[in-house]
Structure formats: C-alpha cells, structure tokens
Design a protein around this motif. Structure first.
Motif, PDB file in Angstrom:
ATOM      1  N   SER A 344       0.830  -1.203   0.000  1.00 30.19           N
ATOM      2  CA  SER A 344       0.000   0.000   0.000  1.00 30.19           C
ATOM      3  C   SER A 344       0.863   1.251   0.000  1.00 30.19           C
ATOM      4  O   SER A 344       1.855   1.314   0.704  1.00 30.19           O
ATOM      5  CB  SER A 344      -0.847  -0.034   1.256  1.00 30.19           C
ATOM      6  N   GLY A 345       0.456   2.239  -0.791  1.00 22.06           N
ATOM      7  CA  GLY A 345       1.178   3.508  -0.784  1.00 22.06           C
ATOM      8  C   GLY A 345       2.424   3.503  -1.645  1.00 22.06           C
ATOM      9  O   GLY A 345       3.145   4.484  -1.676  1.00 22.06           O
ATOM     10  N   LYS A 348       1.005   2.388  -6.895  1.00 18.38           N
ATOM     11  CA  LYS A 348       0.354   1.640  -7.971  1.00 18.38           C
ATOM     12  C   LYS A 348      -0.791   2.435  -8.587  1.00 18.38           C
ATOM     13  O   LYS A 348      -0.852   2.615  -9.790  1.00 18.38           O
ATOM     14  CB  LYS A 348      -0.196   0.300  -7.432  1.00 18.38           C
ATOM     15  N   SER A 349      -1.680   2.901  -7.727  1.00 17.44           N
ATOM     16  CA  SER A 349      -2.826   3.656  -8.255  1.00 17.44           C
ATOM     17  C   SER A 349      -2.362   4.940  -8.917  1.00 17.44           C
ATOM     18  O   SER A 349      -2.891   5.331  -9.955  1.00 17.44           O
ATOM     19  CB  SER A 349      -3.812   4.009  -7.143  1.00 17.44           C
ATOM     20  N   THR A 350      -1.393   5.601  -8.296  1.00 18.53           N
ATOM     21  CA  THR A 350      -0.906   6.846  -8.877  1.00 18.53           C
ATOM     22  C   THR A 350      -0.363   6.588 -10.273  1.00 18.53           C
ATOM     23  O   THR A 350      -0.631   7.349 -11.203  1.00 18.53           O
ATOM     24  CB  THR A 350       0.182   7.462  -7.985  1.00 18.53           C
ATOM     25  N   GLN A 398     -10.341   1.116  -7.818  1.00 20.52           N
ATOM     26  CA  GLN A 398     -10.342   0.558  -6.477  1.00 20.52           C
ATOM     27  C   GLN A 398     -11.663   0.977  -5.820  1.00 20.52           C
ATOM     28  O   GLN A 398     -12.056   2.115  -5.921  1.00 20.52           O
ATOM     29  CB  GLN A 398      -9.171   1.191  -5.724  1.00 20.52           C
TER      30      GLN A 398
HETATM   31  N1  LIG Z   1      -4.022  13.534  -2.508  1.00 19.58           N
HETATM   32  C1  LIG Z   1      -2.800  13.208  -2.044  1.00 19.58           C
HETATM   33  N2  LIG Z   1      -1.986  14.157  -1.491  1.00 19.58           N
HETATM   34  C2  LIG Z   1      -0.764  13.819  -1.030  1.00 19.58           C
HETATM   35  N3  LIG Z   1      -0.222  12.580  -1.097  1.00 19.58           N
HETATM   36  C3  LIG Z   1      -0.969  11.596  -1.631  1.00 19.58           C
HETATM   37  C4  LIG Z   1      -2.295  11.850  -2.126  1.00 19.58           C
HETATM   38  N4  LIG Z   1      -2.812  10.679  -2.594  1.00 19.58           N
HETATM   39  C5  LIG Z   1      -1.849   9.744  -2.396  1.00 19.58           C
HETATM   40  N5  LIG Z   1      -0.744  10.283  -1.822  1.00 19.58           N
HETATM   41  C6  LIG Z   1       0.497   9.574  -1.478  1.00 19.58           C
HETATM   42  O1  LIG Z   1       1.056   8.968  -2.661  1.00 19.58           O
HETATM   43  C7  LIG Z   1       1.613   7.695  -2.383  1.00 19.58           C
HETATM   44  C8  LIG Z   1       1.090   6.632  -3.351  1.00 19.58           C
HETATM   45  O2  LIG Z   1      -0.326   6.471  -3.209  1.00 19.58           O
HETATM   46  P1  LIG Z   1      -1.166   5.433  -4.092  1.00 19.58           P
HETATM   47  O3  LIG Z   1      -2.606   5.682  -3.821  1.00 19.58           O
HETATM   48  O4  LIG Z   1      -0.711   5.502  -5.512  1.00 19.58           O
HETATM   49  O5  LIG Z   1      -0.706   4.040  -3.470  1.00 19.58           O
HETATM   50  P2  LIG Z   1      -1.144   2.534  -3.860  1.00 19.58           P
HETATM   51  O6  LIG Z   1       0.076   1.808  -4.223  1.00 19.58           O
HETATM   52  O7  LIG Z   1      -2.233   2.520  -4.870  1.00 19.58           O
HETATM   53  O8  LIG Z   1      -1.646   2.010  -2.452  1.00 19.58           O
HETATM   54  P3  LIG Z   1      -2.960   1.091  -2.053  1.00 19.58           P
HETATM   55  O9  LIG Z   1      -2.553  -0.318  -2.231  1.00 19.58           O
HETATM   56  O10 LIG Z   1      -3.168   1.427  -0.591  1.00 19.58           O
HETATM   57  O11 LIG Z   1      -4.080   1.514  -2.915  1.00 19.58           O
HETATM   58  C9  LIG Z   1       1.296   7.423  -0.895  1.00 19.58           C
HETATM   59  O12 LIG Z   1       2.467   7.676  -0.137  1.00 19.58           O
HETATM   60  C10 LIG Z   1       0.208   8.411  -0.526  1.00 19.58           C
HETATM   61  O13 LIG Z   1       0.301   8.796   0.830  1.00 19.58           O
END
Ligand SMILES: Nc1ncnc2c1ncn2[C@@H]1O[C@H](COP(=O)(O)OP(=O)(O)OP(=O)(O)O)[C@@H](O)[C@H]1O
Ligand SMILES: Nc1ncnc2c1ncn2[C@@H]1O[C@H](COP(=O)(O)OP(=O)(O)O)[C@@H](O)[C@H]1O
Ligand code: SF4
Ligand code: SF4
Ligand SMILES: [Mg+2]
Ligand SMILES: [Mg+2]
Lengths: 631, 357
Positions: A344-345, A348-350, A398
C-alpha cells in the motif's frame, strides 16, 4: 469555500453562472450609483423613448424604467434568495430527519413531501397569496417558500438515506454519537453540494413565482420588482404603444437570473455527482516541453500497446511535492495481462491514474510519457482526451462499486459511457447493454435495478461491464476484486480472462494479492516506493523471485496449510516519497543489504535473464543515474 | 485475561468451573429484513447460536451476502434482531437499548469496518475522529485529549501520532486509514471488538501487520474479537475457532485448524478450493460449484447449499439438516455425516464431486 473554488475551476459553466449572478447582485447593490432617479418618482414625461436622460425611457406614469430595473433587482433578488433559503432550510431539516430517524418519522415526512409535491404549485400560490394580501414582501416570501420546499426535501431525503448507510455514519453511531451530532457533524457537511443545488433551484422557482404572481396582479403591485414592472407594462398596454422595451427589460433580467441559477446548479451537479466515466478529469502535466519527440527508432517488435517511459508523477502538497511514481518504464503488449503489485502507498494507483491522465488535483505528472498505440496520452488536450478515454482505454477503480450513482438506475449508467461517445439509438444501447451483462454474468433484469439492490460482487461486475462497453484495447483495473469474497472473485476473474481472450484486449491488473496475480498474469511488475524494482514473467517471478522485496512480499501471506505461527510482515516502513531517494529505496528493510553500496548508490533496473529485470546490487552492479535529483 | 507470552493463543476450552462467562453468547439470533414496499422478507441471519470466549478470536467466514456483517451489526445494535437473545460478559442485553444504557453498551462493543476508504468521514481530521469517542465515553479531561489521541495513534503504529492527528483521511493510504479505524475502536477501551473484514481492502503485507496488531491487542488487553473475513488463510491465522456462514445459516464451526484443514461441509470445501493458489493456473481447474449466490428470499426448502452441492441427496431437499458433531468442538450442518442418509444416490450427478468427505 474550497468546494466553491473546485466547482468554479472544474466547471466553466458554473463559473459563467456565478459571474452572471455577481453582475446582477452588483446591479442591485449599486443601484443608487447607477441611476440618479428614484424608481417611483413620476416626475418625468410619459412614454419617453430610450436614450438621452432615460436610458430605457419612461413608463406610462412617467417613471424611469432603468431606475425601476436596477431598484427592482433588489427586491427580486431579496425574494429569490430569502424564499430559497427558507425553503431549503425546511427541506433540509425534514429530509435529514426523515433519513436519520427512519421508520414512522420517515413515513410521516414522506407523506407530507408527497402531498406538497402533488399540490399544483401556481393555483396554491394564488390562493395562499389571496389570503395573505397586503402582507407585503414577507408574506410573498413565506408563501413561495411553503410551496417550494418539497422538491428539495425529496431529493435530500433519498440522498441522506444513502448517506445514512455509509460506513462512516454507521461508525459514528457505533462509537456512541448522539443523533444531533450525527446529523449536523457527519451527514450535513457531506450533503453541502446537494443543499446548495436545492437552494439555487428554489431561488429560481421563487423568482419565477414572484414574477408570475405579480404579473397576475396577485402580489403587492405597489412594490417595484421585475415582476410588477411586467404587470404594469402589461396593464398599461406597453406593447400597443410600441414601448416593447418596458416589457423586454425586466423579462430579459428574469431570464438572465434564471440562466445564472441554472448554470450554477449544473456546475454543482457536474462536480458533486460521481460519473463513472470521469469526463471532466485531465491530469495536469508539468513536463518540460522537449524538442518534438524524435521519430523513435522503430521500437523492437512486437510494438507495445501501452508504453510508459520514464514517467514521474505525484502530488503537489503545501509541504512540497510527493513523488509517488519515480521514473517508471513499463510496457504492455497487445492482448497481454500485466500484473502490478506492491504494498500500500507504493504508487500503484498513482501510476495507473497518471498514465491514463485520470489523476485528480493535487496530482500531477512531472515528467515522462505514456503512449497508447503510439499516441502520447500526456500530450492530449482535455477534448482529445475525452474522445480517447473509454473508447481506446478504460478503467475499473479501487472500490469502484461506490462509484455507481445511487439515484440512477443501472441501465442509465451503462448507457452513459456509450452515449458520451455518440451512440444514441435506444435499440443499440439496449442491445449492447444486454450483451455486456451476459459477458460479465449478470441477469439482464438487473439493468432496471438501483445500485443498492445489488451485492458488492454484482456492482463490481456492472462496473467492469461499463469499462468494456466500447471495446477498448486496454483496460486498467485497480484492485477490482479486493473487496469481494474468494468465490465471487474467482468467478469474476475467470470472466475477465475469458473476455480478454475473446476480444484480444490488454489488461493492467493492480492488486496486492500476489498469489492471485501469479495465477492470472502473463507478466508481473513489482513496485516499491514509486519504482518498479522487478519485472518478470509470472511463473518465473513465482519460481525465482530475485529482488529481496519480492521475496519478502511472497512470504507475507499466511498459508492455508502448515504450522500456524506468527509471521512478520515486512518490518519497517517504506521511505517517505516526499524526499529524494538517491540510494536503494529498500535498503533500510533489506536483510541482504550491502553496507557502503546499497545506501550510497541507486541500483539500475537491469535485465538479468531474458524478460526478467531487477534493480538490486545483488544481481547487477549497474548504478542508476538520478534523473530528477537536480530539480 | 492478558496473555503474557506474545505468541500464546488462548484456548476456548472451558477447563474450570470458575471460568468467567464468555464475552458473548448469541442464542437463536435471527434477522428478517423487509425489502421494499412489497414487504418481501429476507432472512439475512437465521437462528444463529454461538459464543465467543474471553480473549478469544472467533473467525467468521462465508461469501458476501451470507449474513456475516448483519451478525456484527446485530451485535453492535445497529439493527434490532427479529428474535433471539444475546449475553455480553454473562449479562443479558435487552433487544432494545436507548439513551444512557445504549451509550454504555457502545463503550463495551466496538466495531471496525471493512472499507477504510468509507468508514472515515472525509471532512473530519483524524484528530477529531479519535477525540470523539474519548469525549463521548468520558475519558477526555480538558487538555489531555490531544495527548490521548497521539498515544492511540502511536499504539496502532502511526507515529509520531501528533503529526497524523492533523491529517484528513484522503492524505493517508489504505493501511494507514485502517489503523486509524482500529485506533477509533480502541479509544473507548471496549471488551469486544467486531472486526468486519478489517483487512480485505488492504494489501498483503499490511494485512499481516494489521492482523498482528489485532493479535497483539488481544494478547495485551485480553480483548475478545469477532473477526469477519472471506480470506480463509487469514481466518486460520487470526482465529482460535472459525464459524462458516452460508445464506444466513451457520453451517460449520470448530477449531480453526480443523475447519480449514479438514472442512466437513461441502461449502467450506468450496471456499477452500477457491482460495488463490499461486501454483495453480486460473483456467486449469475451474470451479465445480460456480452457481449463483443464493437468493435469500427464495431459499430451497432444505439445505441452503443444495442447488450448488455436488454431494446433494434427495433428503437434502426435505428439511434443514441439523448440526452434526464431527470432532472435538467441531460441528457441521451436512447430512453426509449421517451414514444412513449419506448412502442415498446423488441428486446432481452432473456436478461431479471433486473431493469426498
Ligand atoms: N491527494 C494526495 N496528497 C498527497 N499525497 C498523496 C495523495 N494521494 C496519495 N498520496 C500519497 O502517494 C503515495 C502513493 O499512493 P497510491 O494511492 O498511488 O498508493 P497505492 O500503491 O495505490 O496504495 P494502495 O494499495 O493502498 O491503494 C502514498 O504515499 C500516498 O500517501
Ligand atoms: N438493511 C438491509 N435491508 C435489507 N436487506 C439487507 C440489509 N442489510 C443486509 N441485507 C441483506 O442481508 C444479506 C446478508 O448481508 P450481509 O450481512 O451484509 O452479508 P455479508 O456481510 O456476509 O456479506 C444480504 O442478502 C443483504 O442483501
Ligand atoms: S540493492 Fe541492496 S538494499 Fe536494495 S534490495 Fe538489493 S541488496 Fe537490498
Ligand atoms: S446437506 Fe446435502 S446439500 Fe447440504 S451440503 Fe450436505 S450434502 Fe450438500
Ligand atoms: Mg491504490
Ligand atoms: Mg459484509
């Protein structure tokens, strides 16, 4: 306040409406500055034509029409806003109480709402105002508010009912919150957009009702409003005298006010109502404009469908930029199933959102490119993007079952994406909708249902059906099945896989369930702290994980067999993505780390065996140049 | 009672007469929902009897719609049961609770919701969300709320707590949000935690972290827990005993290792086969009992699993099978455990049985 700004930024129509409204308000407020004459003074010649001393001429009684118009704006707007406020207050109180208390209270309020809804508006207004004759402006406001609250109350009630079942409201109840607090601190703020929309609709209704009443001579015609102006113009035969401007000026003002209210409302709706296809989103791209991309040396065949090159993306926060995706290069071949995993974090989603230009502000793309069949998605303007999105690629988010709009039937939401891309014929829409439902294994009669009548698994299938509606070449799925139980999950995955094979589409599948990915994917990429640290064919990644992080990730799920003992996750936390990481991002948690190397240099991702690349000094000494350390 | 050894698991064996009353007893709990105006009724939870010992984790598994969340909501008094009784720490809990009594009950029973994205109000800061239960249940004296909030955050592994208190949910990742949700549940210092799929929206490594966190809390504070999940491996990891639900019925219950290791009811076996296995290939096996999720308003007259069951016999349609004892503390609702009934011919020979009992 922030909400208002978002709305203005995202919706040009709303911005225009607010501008119009502000102009009309200024007209009312600055009336004394805009005209030297009193609106009721009869000191001038009668039936004067526009021009000269009297911008809009004079009335049959010798009043200045321009003065009447600007002073009339005051009362008209006062009636509109006050009646709107009163009606919205009544509607909000009743709608929320009905939703919160449910049961008898809800039924009683619902009956009341329905009674007021079926009562014919204008006759009721006329009768009520006849009783209140002589009561002046306030009685008009009261009458209008009493006849206009029910519509807003109904909408609010249904939305609040949905909100009441949301987890955070339930959680507040479980933690012991009292009803008042739940209504005012938990539910009300989340309904702000809806309440604002209700306010503007009833304000519009109030202005029109006042005009209608005045025109019929039912209001207090001694007051100057746009409505009474029209009444007098009519009564004195303005049109017969050729003084059409006497009628046209207040008429036009009412129309403008109506337009302004409608536009603002439209904007609120656009921004607050989730739509599955996200028309309005287009991530900001900050990359420096380079020289026109060199005609790339013909890419090694087979040419990838999606080619992500050196993509950096993240969020601009008040504390500085967060780089959630760092120089990622990844490609997806036609028909391929690419799995993307990581904790998580890790971004991936980004990555998925940035590459598809769906990352919402404060998200931005810092650098890099994402080409879909050769076309750079990051270079498209919003209009072009709208054309490509959903047709060439689509997404399943998601928790996307929450994306279905609770007040619309499933059918309309399935039609929505197709209609946005020009399919208008009902017959074709319906046929395609049925086809899609068959494809993802839902009975057709659920097209008539509302989202709350479907289980989580069915909602998820609906969202997948919508994503497939226009036969895109690429579907990005961000944890589409995480919230589902194993049996449903397996069924959906089998269906996705069958569809993929049948239609030859590519799928990027994001999940943290590595065991699931290994079972499904052709290839898997492992992300850590914004970077892809390992990429390999699925079975090879499973049999021979090379990166220490991948190995720990594999060990992080409890087994179905064997001894039942405590397992540690991966101790420690990933580094903050707000900082530069000019070393191996995993070194603090890595059991194999090489002191003096891993914490000083950054490993480059290198193909160590065919198709299997990894960024780790245990496997290759190559050092990566920091692409963005300079800025 | 707090376990001193971190890896110790309490056993649910009643070993002495002075054993304290179980944390929770449910007796014939039933919930019928009226759906829509037509008054069609749906039995989401059907005559469920079970208990959770002090300091015990009871895993509750089953597919979505099987009534797991409804059980948790009934216990939490978010719904009112249609019938059945409930005892908390030996004391009967009235079916209807209001005012003070309800607040006191809420202090003792806290819930963790499935979706950390939905269970925090997006408009409130983490600090506000955590301060509320402290204020409601009278743990907050002026000035020390902040300190307590950051202690809570530290306890769930969000440190430094103070820096998280000012954030809003959208600034946190899923795992971080779920920790906040757990902290909120701990704030009231409850005796029983109802964890409704607390890990299913989280990724694998975080999932393990959250499960370890819950186990630690159980060990340190003697919390009892209902742990709802559809992840069998997770249930096995977390629970002392596991209960399996299907279509509102309790169909199997027993020690975790036995229920997962040797499931004694065909539905539990199906669940086990559907669990992801990296060695397997998705399309190689297929699923033997794909079928539809049962329509609760239209259940078959007998065993609810009968339409999908590869082992079904004619008698399975005749009436609801009873719970059979199939081992120490292990029961299953399936006629195959009656040798006489099991000798009848198969009802759906097309659904090739894959595994036998
Ligand atoms: N709106 C926002 N403002 C600041 N930081 C953000 C924001 N959204 C996400 N982040 C940060 O960007 C990073 C990546 O987030 P992301 O949602 O892409 O993770 P992920 O791999 O999809 O996780 P998960 O498995 O929990 O969905 C994280 O450290 C998160 O705290
Ligand atoms: N408030 C409600 N009104 C009507 N039916 C409900 C309500 N809550 C749950 N149900 C129904 O009860 C059944 C069990 O639901 P639930 O307990 O949420 O299942 P699980 O948690 O096992 O996924 C489902 O069929 C669901 O549709
Ligand atoms: S580069 Fe070094 S620290 Fe990083 S994963 Fe490899 S061994 Fe571990
Ligand atoms: S009782 Fe009959 S139908 Fe039900 S699970 Fe057992 S064999 Fe299958
Ligand atoms: Mg994500
Ligand atoms: Mg549930």
């Amino acid at each position: 306040m922030k909400g208002l700004l978002t709305i203005l930024r995202r919706s040009p129509r709303a911005a225009f409406g607010v501008g119009l409204l502000a102009a009309l308000l200024l007209l009312a407020l600055l009336a004394p500055l805009l005209t030297p004459y009193s609106p009721t003074s009869q000191a001038f010649g009668t039936w004067l034509k526009p021009g000269g001393e009297h911008l809009l001429g004079t009335t049959a009684l010798g009043q200045d029409i321009w003065s009447q118009l600007v002073y009339g704006a005051r009362l008209t707007l006062l009636i509109g806003f006050t009646a709107g406020l009163v009606a919205t207050a009544i509607g909000t109180a009743l709608g929320l109480s009905a939703a919160y208390f449910g049961g008898r209270t809800d039924e009683a309020i619902n009956v009341l709402i329905n009674v007021f809804l079926v009562l014919p508006g204008l006759p009721l207004l006329i009768i009520a105002s006849a009783f209140l004759r002589g009561g002046g402006v306030w009685s008009i406001i009261l009458v209008i508010a009493l006849t206009g609250w029910a519509w807003g109350a109904r909408v609010l009630r249904s939305q609040a009912l949905a909100l009441r079942n949301r987890d955070f409201v339930q959680a507040a109840i479980v933690s012991g919150e009292r009803p008042a607090r739940i209504i005012f601190a938990e539910m009300l703020p989340n309904l702000a957009g809806l309440i604002a929309a209700g306010f503007f609709s009833t304000a519009l209704y109030a202005v029109l009702s006042e005009a209608a009443l005045a025109f019929l001579g039912m209001g207090d015609v001694s007051q100057v409003t746009w409505g009474t102006m029209m009444y007098w113009a009519q009564a004195r035969g303005a049109l017969l005298q050729g003084a059409w401007w006497w009628v046209a000026a207040p008429g036009l003002c009412i129309a403008l006010l109506g337009t302004a209210f409608a536009l603002v409302n439209f904007g609120i709706d656009e921004v607050t109502n989730p739509r599955v296809i996200h028309e309005a989103r287009a991530t900001r791209v900050l990359r420096r404009n380079r020289a026109a991309p060199q005609a790339e040396p013909a890419l090694e065949p087979p040419q990838p469908l999606l080619a992500i090159r050196h993509l950096s993306a993240g969020y601009v926060t008040p504390q500085g930029p967060v780089r959630a995706v760092r120089d990622v290069t990844l490609s997806v071949a036609p028909g391929e199933f690419l799995g993307l995993a990581g904790e998580s974090g890790c971004g991936k989603s980004t990555l998925a959102f940035a590459a598809t230009r769906l990352l919402d502000a404060p998200g931005v793309v810092f650098d890099g490119e994402a080409r879909l069949a050769g076309q750079d998605l990051l270079a498209l303007n919003p209009a072009e993007l709208r054309r490509v999105r959903w047709k060439d690629y689509s997404l399943v988010f998601q928790a996307s079952m929450n994306i279905l709009n609770p007040v619309l039937r499933i059918r309309e939401q399935v039609y929505d994406a197709m209609q946005a891309h020009g399919v208008q014929d009902r017959g074709r829409l319906e046929a395609r909708a049925r086809e899609l439902f068959a494809l993802v294994g839902i009975r057709e009669d659920y097209l008539n249902a509302y989202p709350h009548q479907l289980s989580g698994g069915m909602k998820q299938r609906v969202v997948i059906a919508i994503a497939l509606a226009l036969e895109p070449k690429l579907v990005v799925m961000d944890e589409p099945t995480t919230a589902l139980d194993v049996v449903v999950q397996r069924q959906i995955l089998q269906e996705i896989d069958a569809v993929r094979k049948r239609l030859g589409i590519s799928i990027v599948f994001i999940t943290h369930d590595l065991s699931l990915l290994v079972e499904m994917s052709d290839r898997i990429a492992i992300m850590y702290a914004g970077e892809v640290v390992e990429e390999a064919p699925a079975h090879e990644l499973y049999a021979q994980p090379k990166h220490p992080y991948t190995r720990r990730l594999m060990g992080a799920f409890p087994p179905l067999e064997g001894p039942r003992e405590r397992r540690e996750g991966i101790p420690g936390r990933p580094p903050s993505l707000a900082q530069d990481i000019p070393y191996c991002p995993f070194f603090e948690r890595c059991p194999n780390h090489l002191p003096g190397t891993c914490d000083v240099f950054k490993p480059a991702r290198v193909e160590v065996t065919s198709g299997h690349s990894v960024a780790c000094f245990l496997h290759s000494p190559a050092v990566k140049e920091e692409a963005y350390a300079a800025d | 009672m707090p376990q001193t050894e971190p890896h110790a698991r309490s056993t649910a064996k009643p070993n002495a007469a002075d054993e304290p009353a179980p944390a929770l007893i449910l007796e014939g709990l039933t919930k019928v929902f009226q759906v829509g105006r037509s008054g069609r009724s749906v039995t989401a939870v059907n005559n469920v009897t079970l208990s959770i010992g002090r300091g015990e984790v009871l895993g509750l598994v089953g597919e979505s719609g099987s009534g797991k969340s409804t059980i948790a909501r009934l216990i939490a008094h978010l719904h009112e049961p249609t019938s059945g009784a409930m005892c908390l720490a030996g004391k009967p809990v009235p079916r209807q609770l209001r005012g003070r009594a309800l607040t006191r009950f809420r202090k003792d029973v806290q819930m963790i919701f499935q979706d950390p994205f939905a269970s925090l109000n997006p408009l409130h800061t983490i600090g506000y969300t955590l301060a509320r239960p402290l204020e409601i249940h009278g743990f907050a004296r002026k000035g020390n709320v902040q300190a307590q909030v950051s202690t809570l955050l530290d306890r769930v592994g969000l440190s430094p707590g103070a820096s998280y208190a000012a954030k809003r949910p959208h600034e946190l990742s899923g795992g971080q949000r779920q920790r906040v949700v757990i902290a909120r549940a701990l704030a009231a210092r409850p005796e029983l935690i109802l964890a409704d799929e607390p890990t299913s929206a989280l990724d694998v490594s975080i999932r393990l972290d959250i499960m370890n966190l819950l186990l630690d809390l159980r060990d340190q504070e003697g919390l009892s827990m209902l742990f709802i999940t559809h992840d069998l491996a997770g249930a096995r990891y977390m629970s002392d005993r596991i209960a399996v639900m299907y279509a509102g019925y309790l169909v199997e219950i027993g020690p975790a290792e036995r229920v997962i290791g040797q499931p004694q009811m065909p539905y539990t076996q199906l669940l086990k086969r559907a669990a992801p296995k990296p060695e397997g290939n998705l399309n190689a096996g297929g699923l033997e009992a794909p079928g539809e999720i049962p329509d609760l308003a239209n259940l078959p007259p007998g065993c609810p699993f009968e339409p999908r069951c590869p082992h079904a016999r004619a008698v399975c349609r005749a009436g609801l099978p009873r719970m059979y004892d199939v081992g120490a503390g292990h029961q299953a609702r399936c006629i195959l455990h009656d040798p006489e009934l099991a000798a009848q011919p198969l009802l759906h020979p097309a659904l090739q049985p894959h595994a036998t009992l």
